[in-house]
Write an enzyme that holds these catalytic residues in place. Structure first.
Site, short mmCIF file in Angstrom:
data_model
loop_
_atom_site.label_atom_id
_atom_site.label_comp_id
_atom_site.label_asym_id
_atom_site.label_seq_id
_atom_site.Cartn_x
_atom_site.Cartn_y
_atom_site.Cartn_z
N ILE A 173 0.84 -1.19 0.00
CA ILE A 173 0.00 0.00 0.00
C ILE A 173 0.88 1.24 0.00
O ILE A 173 1.83 1.34 0.79
CB ILE A 173 -0.91 0.02 1.25
CG1 ILE A 173 -1.75 -1.25 1.32
CG2 ILE A 173 -1.80 1.27 1.27
CD1 ILE A 173 -2.34 -1.53 2.69
N CYS A 174 0.56 2.17 -0.89
CA CYS A 174 1.12 3.52 -0.82
C CYS A 174 0.00 4.46 -1.25
O CYS A 174 -1.12 4.01 -1.49
CB CYS A 174 2.39 3.67 -1.66
SG CYS A 174 2.19 3.62 -3.45
N TYR A 175 0.29 5.73 -1.33
CA TYR A 175 -0.77 6.71 -1.60
C TYR A 175 -1.58 6.34 -2.84
O TYR A 175 -2.80 6.29 -2.81
CB TYR A 175 -0.17 8.11 -1.71
CG TYR A 175 -1.21 9.20 -1.80
CD1 TYR A 175 -2.00 9.53 -0.70
CD2 TYR A 175 -1.41 9.90 -2.98
CE1 TYR A 175 -2.95 10.52 -0.77
CE2 TYR A 175 -2.36 10.90 -3.07
CZ TYR A 175 -3.14 11.21 -1.96
OH TYR A 175 -4.09 12.19 -2.04
N ALA A 233 -3.94 3.84 -0.92
CA ALA A 233 -4.46 4.32 0.37
C ALA A 233 -5.47 5.45 0.15
O ALA A 233 -6.40 5.61 0.93
CB ALA A 233 -3.32 4.81 1.25
#
Length: 146
Positions: A64-66, A108
């Protein structure tokens, strides 16, 4: 089932997913900000989770990242990893069925708790690979060795 979950920041959706997976009986290994409690470089998250999958330390990974893009790119640098950035349950099912994805990448920013449950359930409940795609998946393994 063993799953590595990595995030470049301590997003609420990442924490939610860890809890959700544990409640479903998964053995969860934390990577990145989920393990340290502070921001962590997204290339390192993708690399670490992908490496754990490739070495067989876990069965699957979630990154998960932005946007989900950076961690998916980083994870896909690891030989044997097929990371798929998905935004809905249908894509998650397709990533497993047609691509034999072993790492799930999420944004995210875009993923709500309800959507995360749908995506994770579709990803992990899809166990059969479409027989018409076996040859293509084997081609990916050949590319890994190129």
């Amino acid at each position: 089932m063993r799953v590595a979950v990595g995030s470049d920041d301590v997003y609420s959706i990442a924490r939610f997913l860890v809890d959700y997976l544990r409640k479903k009986g998964f053995e969860v290994k934390l990577v990145g900000a989920l393990a340290t409690g502070k921001p962590y470089p997204w290339p390192d998250v993708g690399f670490e989770v992908g490496s754990m999958v490739a070495r067989g330390e876990v069965d699957y990974g979630i990154v998960i990242c932005y946007t989900g893009t950076g961690v998916s790119i980083a994870a896909n640098k690891i030989k044997g990893v097929r990371a798929a950035l998905v935004t809905d349950a249908r894509n998650a099912e397709g990533a497993r069925r047609w691509n034999d994805a072993n790492v799930l990448a999420l944004s995210a920013r875009l993923t709500s708790e309800e959507l995360a449950k749908e995506i994770v359930d579709a990803f992990f409940n899809t166990r059969e690979i479409d027989s018409s795609e076996v040859e293509n998946i084997e081609k990916l393994k050949t590319i890994d060795n190129a």
